[in-house]
Structures are given as C-alpha cells and as structure tokens.
Write a protein that holds these residues in place. Sequence first.
Motif, short mmCIF file in Angstrom:
data_model
loop_
_atom_site.label_atom_id
_atom_site.label_comp_id
_atom_site.label_asym_id
_atom_site.label_seq_id
_atom_site.Cartn_x
_atom_site.Cartn_y
_atom_site.Cartn_z
N VAL A 114 0.83 -1.21 0.00
CA VAL A 114 0.00 0.00 0.00
C VAL A 114 0.87 1.25 0.00
CG1 VAL A 114 -1.75 1.30 1.28
CG2 VAL A 114 -1.90 -1.19 1.14
N GLY A 115 1.94 1.25 0.79
CA GLY A 115 2.84 2.39 0.84
C GLY A 115 3.48 2.67 -0.51
N LYS A 116 3.89 1.62 -1.20
CA LYS A 116 4.50 1.80 -2.52
C LYS A 116 3.49 2.35 -3.53
CE LYS A 116 7.76 -2.01 -1.78
NZ LYS A 116 8.09 -3.42 -2.12
N LEU A 117 2.28 1.82 -3.49
CA LEU A 117 1.25 2.31 -4.41
C LEU A 117 0.90 3.76 -4.13
CD1 LEU A 117 -1.12 -0.81 -4.48
CD2 LEU A 117 0.19 0.10 -6.41
N TRP A 118 0.86 4.12 -2.84
CA TRP A 118 0.51 5.50 -2.48
C TRP A 118 1.61 6.47 -2.90
CZ3 TRP A 118 -4.21 6.75 -1.70
CH2 TRP A 118 -4.55 7.97 -1.11
N ALA A 164 -2.94 6.32 -12.60
CA ALA A 164 -3.19 6.84 -11.24
C ALA A 164 -4.43 6.18 -10.65
CB ALA A 164 -3.37 8.35 -11.28
N LEU A 165 -5.45 5.99 -11.46
CA LEU A 165 -6.67 5.31 -11.00
C LEU A 165 -6.35 3.89 -10.55
CD1 LEU A 165 -9.72 5.06 -10.62
CD2 LEU A 165 -9.90 4.51 -13.07
N CYS A 166 -5.53 3.19 -11.31
CA CYS A 166 -5.15 1.82 -10.94
C CYS A 166 -4.38 1.79 -9.63
CB CYS A 166 -4.32 1.19 -12.06
SG CYS A 166 -5.25 0.88 -13.59
N MET A 167 -3.51 2.77 -9.41
CA MET A 167 -2.76 2.84 -8.16
C MET A 167 -3.69 3.08 -6.97
SD MET A 167 0.32 5.24 -9.59
CE MET A 167 1.17 4.82 -11.11
N PHE A 168 -4.64 3.98 -7.15
CA PHE A 168 -5.59 4.29 -6.08
C PHE A 168 -6.44 3.07 -5.75
CE2 PHE A 168 -9.79 5.78 -4.70
CZ PHE A 168 -9.44 6.56 -3.61
N GLY A 226 -5.81 -0.02 -6.44
CA GLY A 226 -4.94 -1.07 -5.91
C GLY A 226 -4.65 -0.88 -4.44
N ALA A 227 -4.38 0.36 -4.03
CA ALA A 227 -4.09 0.62 -2.61
C ALA A 227 -5.30 0.32 -1.74
CB ALA A 227 -3.66 2.08 -2.44
N MET A 266 -8.94 9.37 2.83
CA MET A 266 -8.46 8.04 2.43
C MET A 266 -7.02 7.82 2.87
SD MET A 266 -9.49 5.23 1.15
CE MET A 266 -10.90 5.45 0.07
N ALA A 267 -6.20 8.86 2.83
CA ALA A 267 -4.82 8.74 3.30
C ALA A 267 -4.77 8.37 4.77
CB ALA A 267 -4.06 10.04 3.05
#
Length: 455
Positions: free
Chosen positions: A97-101, A369-373, A375-376, A429-430
């Motif tokens: 999650v940290g890497k994706l964020w 960016a949507l995929c990263m969000f 995914g997290a 969310m953060a």
Amino acid sequence: MGRFLNSRTVADAPSGLTAETQRAQSPAEAPIVAAISSPVTIIGLYALCVYLIAGYATDLSYRFLGTKPYVSMISGIVVFVCFLVSGQALVALRTTVGKLWLALGIWMCFSVVFSRWPGGSVEVLQVYIPKQHMLLFYMASFALTIKHCRALLRACILGGFLLILTCFFFGGLEVESGRFVISTNIYLSNPNDLAMQLLLCLGFFAFLIRQPGKLGRIAGLLGVLGAGFYLLKTGSRGGTLAAVVLAMFWIFFSSNRVRVLMTALPLILILFALMPQEIIHRLAVVGLDDSTEVSQDMEESKAKDSSNERRHLFIESVKYTLKNPIFGIGPGRFADAIWEDGKKEGRHEASLGTHNTYTQIGAECGIPALCMFVGAVFVTIRNSYRLYRATVKDPARGVVSAIAFTCFVLSVAFSIDVFFHHMAYSGNMAMVLGLWVATESAAFTAEAQRAQRTF
C-alpha cells in the motif's frame, strides 16, 4: 536478528501478514526497534495526534474563545521536521500500500506537466501533497507499535467527539436544500464533505465499542448515535449507503450477532424516524434514474435532478478519462474543463466536480493513477481482513484484531462512499490507509520480536 528473519519461510512468518510485507520488513527490524523509544518518534507521534484533530479544535476555540491558536500550523511543522530527522521516513515503503501511495503521488505530480492549466494544478497539489497525501507516510513513520497505533486511533476518536460538538453547536440546515451543514466551516459547508467526515468517525467509534471496558463501549455507542444522526441529516446518499454497509459488516462480524442486531435495529429505526421527511425522500432516490414521470413533490424532484446531474457528470468524466488516458487533464481541473468545453460547443455546463472519486482521478490524473488508487484500497481491504481473521480468536492480540477490523470496515465503507463524491485531494483516504500501513508494520514488528525471543 535480521539474518534469522530472512531465513524464515513464508509459512513460518507471522500469520495474517502478506508475504511481500514479511520479506520487505525483515532486514530492517533492528532500526525500527531502536526508533520505537526515540524522543523524535514520541514527539512526532503526539504532534501527529494533535495535527489530526487540530481542525476541529481550532474551530471550537475560535467560536467559543474568539481566538485561533494556529494548532494545525504549529503541529504540522513539528510533524514534518520529526519525519525528516526520524530515520523512519521510508517505513511505509516496505508495504504494498505504501508503494502504491507513493507512486500515486509521483504520478499526480507528473500529471501537472500535461495539465490543461498547469498553474491551477500546481496550486492543488501544493496544498494536497504535504498536508493530505503525506499523512500515510507520517502515520507509518511514527506509529511503530500497536500501542502507537492505538494512540492515533484515540486521537481520531477525540476528533470525532469534537466534530459532534461542532455539529450540535454550529450546525444547521441549508435554506434551499434542507440538508445539514456547518456553514461557518469552509471544509464542512458541503453536506457530502461533512457526511464523509462523520462516516470516518463512525468507524473510529466502532473500534471503541469493540474494546472490553464498559465506559469505552458506552462512549463509543453515544458517538455512533451522534455521528449517525448527523450523517443522516446531511442527506448524503453515498454516505448513508456506506454507513449502512459499515453497520452490516460490524453486525455480521460480531461474536453475538443476534444480540447486536436486536440492539442496533431499533436504534437505526429511531434515527430514521427522527429525520425530516424531505431528507427521507432524498435518500430514497439513490439510483441514476432519468425517468420523466411526474414527481410527487418538489423535494423528490430535486433529488431526481441531482441524480440526473450526477449521471451526466459521471459520463463526462469517463469521456475525459478515455480521451486523456495517461496523465489526464490535470489535477483539480475537471470543473474548469467541462465548463470551458461546454462553452466552446455552445451548451451550458455548470462548473462542478465529478461526484465520483474514481472517475475524478481517472479524468484528472490518468488511468495509471486510478489503478494505483484502486490497488491501494483493494490491498488494504484484503490484508486488513486477513490480519483480522488471523488474530480475532487470540485474546493476546485483541487490540491488533480491533484495529485491523476498523481498517477493514472503514476501507470498505470509503470505497463505496467515494463512488458518490469526489475527494481525491482530501486526507480522508490517506488517513484510513495510513492507519492500516502503520498497523501492518507494527504487527509484524511485534511478531518478529516475539519470534526472536522464542528462538
């Protein structure tokens, strides 16, 4: 210790934690153990606790005492300085999650270069990145133990009670819509924004109810009733739906489901009974229906108009996403883009947001960016559930189980709520994901220490 942890197989590693977290965290356990009692960590942790509730405290102080103590600014500076000198700034990067964020934040910054209005996008990220996006990394850097994570949760719970007090003393109904807002607070003058804050508080109060002490459970129940009451009064359909899902998960995963259901159901019915009729009408129109049949009254007509507007904005945001799939149209620029393009095409378009966080990120920052969000959020839901299931029957890890469950239900609820409201550049969310990243890291550290003692 590091060599011993590296030699462990995944099957022997602490239960409930992902294999990637186990492999990533093992070599760095010694620095974390040393940092747990560091003065910088302790100062940073308590400054972060103050920072999380500073907005509510400042608002109440200004209303009752007539002064602004600048708590948010001072605590924010202390948090940032401690973060830089703590030596634990990269703790979050040992989790998926940290890497994706981090990747999401970097991609947003790159999106500025390709923005239709780079200056406006820079202004958005100047506020968002250090004050909101970085919350996840701050929480992971200072909450190094489960005790630290519980301290953060207690601060959030205190903030929830401060918010309820603010609603009681300064909240009121909008003249036109009849929806509950805090008009004197710029961040809570929108009913959907207020509903999202109250939804966050519901999850924190649910944690309090799961604690063994009677006093804490009573306080948690009162908090749930207060937050639920004002959330319903906002008339936020997304917030209400997310709150219902949160309640269902809480009841389903309770050890005494029937007893909890018999207690919760009458309270829920009472809350709905206390709502004005226009709010009930609005909440009943949840779908994106553009039916032409005559409305029963003006309130239902307004609710349908709102749904139709959401449907239109959703479609337009999807179109922008598909037309600008890599970097989007620029952070914070959807409202300007839809207004300007409508003007060019000779049609009137209101300068409004997407009313959907997923399409907001896709349209403004691109599909990556949507995929990263997504995914997290998905990884948080999956891993927090796994940790909860692995610890729920272990009395010695009751606090770990309760925090993991809080992260689980909150991430599920927020993933629903953000479908009805755009909040890509807020810290909600953060905060939820940051609490999970800190808990996951702290739980593994505790297990690693216990395994070392056993070895």
